[in-house]
Design a protein around this motif. Structure first.
Motif, PDB file in Angstrom:
ATOM      1  N   ALA A   1       0.841  -1.184   0.000  1.00  0.00           N
ATOM      2  CA  ALA A   1       0.000   0.000   0.000  1.00  0.00           C
ATOM      3  C   ALA A   1       0.877   1.235   0.000  1.00  0.00           C
ATOM      4  O   ALA A   1       1.938   1.274   0.634  1.00  0.00           O
ATOM      5  N   GLY A   2       0.417   2.257  -0.733  1.00  0.00           N
ATOM      6  CA  GLY A   2       1.145   3.512  -0.760  1.00  0.00           C
ATOM      7  C   GLY A   2       0.288   4.616  -0.206  1.00  0.00           C
ATOM      8  O   GLY A   2      -0.833   4.392   0.255  1.00  0.00           O
ATOM      9  N   VAL A   3       0.800   5.827  -0.239  1.00  0.00           N
ATOM     10  CA  VAL A   3       0.043   6.996   0.182  1.00  0.00           C
ATOM     11  C   VAL A   3      -0.873   7.390  -0.982  1.00  0.00           C
ATOM     12  O   VAL A   3      -0.399   7.576  -2.101  1.00  0.00           O
ATOM     13  N   ILE A   4      -2.145   7.505  -0.702  1.00  0.00           N
ATOM     14  CA  ILE A   4      -3.134   7.801  -1.732  1.00  0.00           C
ATOM     15  C   ILE A   4      -3.603   9.244  -1.597  1.00  0.00           C
ATOM     16  O   ILE A   4      -4.001   9.671  -0.504  1.00  0.00           O
ATOM     17  N   GLN A   5      -3.547   9.973  -2.696  1.00  0.00           N
ATOM     18  CA  GLN A   5      -4.027  11.353  -2.695  1.00  0.00           C
ATOM     19  C   GLN A   5      -5.135  11.504  -3.723  1.00  0.00           C
ATOM     20  O   GLN A   5      -5.090  10.909  -4.791  1.00  0.00           O
ATOM     21  N   SER A   6      -6.113  12.318  -3.354  1.00  0.00           N
ATOM     22  CA  SER A   6      -7.176  12.617  -4.306  1.00  0.00           C
ATOM     23  C   SER A   6      -7.624  14.062  -4.161  1.00  0.00           C
ATOM     24  O   SER A   6      -7.547  14.640  -3.068  1.00  0.00           O
ATOM     25  N   PRO A   7      -8.065  14.697  -5.253  1.00  0.00           N
ATOM     26  CA  PRO A   7      -7.999  14.161  -6.612  1.00  0.00           C
ATOM     27  C   PRO A   7      -6.580  14.267  -7.170  1.00  0.00           C
ATOM     28  O   PRO A   7      -5.711  14.861  -6.534  1.00  0.00           O
ATOM     29  N   ARG A   8      -6.341  13.725  -8.327  1.00  0.00           N
ATOM     30  CA  ARG A   8      -5.022  13.842  -8.952  1.00  0.00           C
ATOM     31  C   ARG A   8      -4.844  15.218  -9.580  1.00  0.00           C
ATOM     32  O   ARG A   8      -3.741  15.769  -9.564  1.00  0.00           O
ATOM     33  N   HIS A   9      -5.919  15.728 -10.137  1.00  0.00           N
ATOM     34  CA  HIS A   9      -5.887  17.045 -10.769  1.00  0.00           C
ATOM     35  C   HIS A   9      -7.126  17.825 -10.324  1.00  0.00           C
ATOM     36  O   HIS A   9      -8.190  17.242 -10.123  1.00  0.00           O
ATOM     37  N   LEU A  10      -6.940  19.149 -10.211  1.00  0.00           N
ATOM     38  CA  LEU A  10      -8.042  19.999  -9.766  1.00  0.00           C
ATOM     39  C   LEU A  10      -7.859  21.369 -10.395  1.00  0.00           C
ATOM     40  O   LEU A  10      -6.763  21.936 -10.344  1.00  0.00           O
ATOM     41  N   ILE A  11      -8.920  21.857 -10.997  1.00  0.00           N
ATOM     42  CA  ILE A  11      -8.898  23.208 -11.562  1.00  0.00           C
ATOM     43  C   ILE A  11      -9.954  24.029 -10.849  1.00  0.00           C
ATOM     44  O   ILE A  11     -11.118  23.631 -10.780  1.00  0.00           O
ATOM     45  N   LYS A  12      -9.538  25.165 -10.315  1.00  0.00           N
ATOM     46  CA  LYS A  12     -10.435  26.041  -9.573  1.00  0.00           C
ATOM     47  C   LYS A  12     -10.243  27.476 -10.063  1.00  0.00           C
ATOM     48  O   LYS A  12      -9.193  27.839 -10.598  1.00  0.00           O
TER      49      LYS A  12
END
Lengths: 112, 113
Positions: free
Chosen positions: B2-13
């Motif tokens: 298992a690794g470190v999971i980040q979400s989302p991968r991309h985000l535009i604001k």
């Protein structure tokens, strides 16, 4: 305040060469030092971790040394390959603070 | 593994909007760190949590806040976004025994337009 410097900032070598990347830090009171690889726009991959009590670590074609008293570490890459092309970051963890302080990295290009 | 999971991968604001980034550490890692990496910059430490309590604070703007939840996942909340907030945001985790080093997630690329 800990400062980490990496030399050179960029390096281009032909395939097969052995090379050395340098990292220096100003505060020798470190807990450990970690070398990372980062491909463009990607995450950080840990390559080697050296504890403050250790002098070197090896993984495959990579060897990292640590001289805490002089505030220096080197990453040695043997028989470089085009797939080694990436930015290599050195980071130190202070003995008191758990956060990492990064150098600005060495951008490596290995020419086929 | 298992690794470190980040979400989302991309985000535009858009400017002045808010954003929430999530991080799921490696199981049994009790410390979470957030880093910001601007274009061509080295990663800068923002904030860390140990056992759900803030343990250290770096160059995190007052517009940002973060917390670690009971399941050890962490969220970075960013308000009143500015163009200069566009960056890669990394989360890392480590076990209580620091001698095992950090593991970083793949990051969230935030673009503010």
């Amino acid at each position: 305040k800990q400062e980490v410097t990496q030399i050179p900032a960029a390096l281009s070598v032909p395939e097969g060469e052995n090379l050395v990347l340098n990292c220096s830090f100003t505060d020798s009171a470190i807990y450990n030092l970690q070398w990372f690889r980062q491909d463009p726009g990607k995450g950080l991959t840990s390559l080697l971790l050296i504890q403050s009590s250790q002098r070197e670590q090896t993984s495959g074609r990579l060897n990292a040394s640590l001289d805490k008293s002089s505030g220096r570490s080197t990453l040695y890459i043997a028989a470089s390959q085009p797939g080694d092309s990436a930015t290599y970051l050195c980071a130190v963890q202070g003995s008191g603070r758990r956060a990492l302080t990064f150098g600005s990295g060495t951008r490596l290009q290995v020419q086929p | 593994a298992a690794g470190v999971i980040q979400s989302p991968r991309h985000l535009i604001k858009e400017k002045r909007e808010t954003a929430t980034l999530k991080c799921y550490p490696i199981p049994r890692h009790d410390t979470v760190y957030w880093y910001q990496q601007g274009p061509g910059q080295d990663p800068q430490f923002l904030i860390s949590f140990y056992e759900k309590m803030q343990s250290d604070k770096g160059s995190i703007p007052d517009r940002f806040s973060a917390q670690q939840f009971s399941d050890y996942h962490s969220e970075l909340n960013m308000s009143s976004l500015e163009l200069g907030d566009s960056a890669l945001y990394f989360c890392a985790s480590s076990p209580a025994r620091d001698r095992d080093g950090y593991t970083f997630g793949s990051g969230t690329r935030l673009t503010v337009v």
